[in-house]
Design a protein around this motif. Structure first.
Motif, PDB file in Angstrom:
ATOM      1  N   SER A   7       0.864  -1.191   0.000  1.00 32.14           N
ATOM      2  CA  SER A   7       0.000   0.000   0.000  1.00 32.14           C
ATOM      3  C   SER A   7       0.888   1.224   0.000  1.00 32.14           C
ATOM      4  O   SER A   7       2.099   1.140   0.241  1.00 32.14           O
ATOM      5  CB  SER A   7      -0.925  -0.007   1.220  1.00 32.14           C
ATOM      6  N   GLY A   8       0.268   2.367  -0.271  1.00 32.60           N
ATOM      7  CA  GLY A   8       0.993   3.631  -0.197  1.00 32.60           C
ATOM      8  C   GLY A   8       1.386   4.228  -1.533  1.00 32.60           C
ATOM      9  O   GLY A   8       1.927   5.335  -1.568  1.00 32.60           O
ATOM     10  N   GLY A   9       1.112   3.532  -2.616  1.00 34.08           N
ATOM     11  CA  GLY A   9       1.435   4.088  -3.914  1.00 34.08           C
ATOM     12  C   GLY A   9       0.496   5.225  -4.285  1.00 34.08           C
ATOM     13  O   GLY A   9      -0.493   5.496  -3.598  1.00 34.08           O
ATOM     14  N   GLY A  10       0.828   5.895  -5.393  1.00 32.26           N
ATOM     15  CA  GLY A  10      -0.029   6.989  -5.837  1.00 32.26           C
ATOM     16  C   GLY A  10       0.687   7.870  -6.829  1.00 32.26           C
ATOM     17  O   GLY A  10       1.732   7.522  -7.367  1.00 32.26           O
ATOM     18  N   LEU A  11       0.093   9.028  -7.056  1.00 37.05           N
ATOM     19  CA  LEU A  11       0.629  10.027  -7.979  1.00 37.05           C
ATOM     20  C   LEU A  11       1.296  11.132  -7.179  1.00 37.05           C
ATOM     21  O   LEU A  11       0.689  11.668  -6.236  1.00 37.05           O
ATOM     22  CB  LEU A  11      -0.493  10.597  -8.846  1.00 37.05           C
ATOM     23  N   VAL A  12       2.514  11.474  -7.544  1.00 39.29           N
ATOM     24  CA  VAL A  12       3.245  12.515  -6.837  1.00 39.29           C
ATOM     25  C   VAL A  12       4.054  13.328  -7.840  1.00 39.29           C
ATOM     26  O   VAL A  12       4.433  12.816  -8.901  1.00 39.29           O
ATOM     27  CB  VAL A  12       4.171  11.871  -5.770  1.00 39.29           C
ATOM     28  N   GLN A  13       4.292  14.575  -7.521  1.00 34.74           N
ATOM     29  CA  GLN A  13       5.114  15.424  -8.374  1.00 34.74           C
ATOM     30  C   GLN A  13       6.596  15.083  -8.179  1.00 34.74           C
ATOM     31  O   GLN A  13       7.009  14.611  -7.110  1.00 34.74           O
ATOM     32  CB  GLN A  13       4.881  16.882  -8.036  1.00 34.74           C
ATOM     33  N   GLY A 115       4.019  -9.736  -3.410  1.00 36.42           N
ATOM     34  CA  GLY A 115       2.757  -9.041  -3.298  1.00 36.42           C
ATOM     35  C   GLY A 115       2.179  -8.757  -4.675  1.00 36.42           C
ATOM     36  O   GLY A 115       2.785  -9.089  -5.700  1.00 36.42           O
ATOM     37  N   GLN A 116       1.028  -8.100  -4.699  1.00 36.74           N
ATOM     38  CA  GLN A 116       0.344  -7.828  -5.949  1.00 36.74           C
ATOM     39  C   GLN A 116       0.836  -6.548  -6.614  1.00 36.74           C
ATOM     40  O   GLN A 116       0.537  -6.305  -7.789  1.00 36.74           O
ATOM     41  CB  GLN A 116      -1.175  -7.745  -5.713  1.00 36.74           C
ATOM     42  N   GLY A 117       1.580  -5.752  -5.872  1.00 37.43           N
ATOM     43  CA  GLY A 117       2.143  -4.535  -6.422  1.00 37.43           C
ATOM     44  C   GLY A 117       1.308  -3.304  -6.147  1.00 37.43           C
ATOM     45  O   GLY A 117       0.095  -3.386  -5.964  1.00 37.43           O
ATOM     46  N   THR A 118       1.965  -2.158  -6.124  1.00 34.66           N
ATOM     47  CA  THR A 118       1.290  -0.874  -5.964  1.00 34.66           C
ATOM     48  C   THR A 118       1.910   0.109  -6.948  1.00 34.66           C
ATOM     49  O   THR A 118       3.127   0.168  -7.116  1.00 34.66           O
ATOM     50  CB  THR A 118       1.391  -0.371  -4.507  1.00 34.66           C
ATOM     51  N   GLN A 119       1.051   0.874  -7.612  1.00 28.97           N
ATOM     52  CA  GLN A 119       1.513   1.776  -8.666  1.00 28.97           C
ATOM     53  C   GLN A 119       2.063   3.063  -8.064  1.00 28.97           C
ATOM     54  O   GLN A 119       1.419   3.690  -7.216  1.00 28.97           O
ATOM     55  CB  GLN A 119       0.364   2.103  -9.621  1.00 28.97           C
ATOM     56  N   VAL A 120       3.234   3.453  -8.527  1.00 31.07           N
ATOM     57  CA  VAL A 120       3.825   4.747  -8.186  1.00 31.07           C
ATOM     58  C   VAL A 120       4.022   5.515  -9.489  1.00 31.07           C
ATOM     59  O   VAL A 120       4.683   5.025 -10.415  1.00 31.07           O
ATOM     60  CB  VAL A 120       5.176   4.583  -7.466  1.00 31.07           C
ATOM     61  N   THR A 121       3.446   6.691  -9.563  1.00 29.32           N
ATOM     62  CA  THR A 121       3.578   7.533 -10.739  1.00 29.32           C
ATOM     63  C   THR A 121       4.134   8.879 -10.321  1.00 29.32           C
ATOM     64  O   THR A 121       3.576   9.542  -9.445  1.00 29.32           O
ATOM     65  CB  THR A 121       2.219   7.720 -11.436  1.00 29.32           C
TER      66      THR A 121
END
Length: 124
Positions: A7-13, A115-121
């Motif tokens: 958990s904890g992935g997401g979109l960041v600048q 794990g299933q992975g979490t997207q980081v963009t």
């Protein structure tokens, strides 16, 4: 059987930070070497960071050294990846992995559970 949930992935600048967590459903979490890997579209899965069973030893890919920090809390069955100074090239799906090997390793095939992975963009 070990189940890993990231958990904890997401979109960041670019220049921003994220903290990934990976919770393990296992009674003997401290018996596992824990690693973080990532895979960008069209690329092979690559090593990011690894931590030994006690948390006393860490190793990083050159591309993230000085920006990322891996840590673990054996009481909470959780491994973390603190990512600072993020760059667009850090964009990928991030996976945590658990292995029963004695020494830390950067080789994905040596790990037993994923794990299933979490997207980081990371946006530029």
């Amino acid at each position: 059987q070990v189940q890993l949930v990231e958990s904890g992935g997401g979109l960041v600048q670019a220049g921003g930070s994220l903290r990934l967590s990976c919770a393990a459903s296992v009674r003997t979490f401290s018996s596992y070497v824990m690693g973080w890997f990532r895979q960008a579209p069209g690329k092979e899965r690559e090593f990011v960071a690894v931590i030994n069973r006690s948390g006393s030893m860490r190793y990083y890919a050159d591309s993230v050294k000085g920006r990322f920090t891996i840590s673990r809390d054996n009481a909470k069955n959780t491994v973390y990846l603190q990512m600072n100074s993020l760059k667009p090239e850090d964009t990928a799906v991030y996976y945590c992995a658990a292995g029963t090997m004695v020494v830390i390793t950067t080789t994905p095939s040596r790990y037993d559970y994923w794990g299933q992975g979490t997207q980081v963009t990371v946006a530029s």
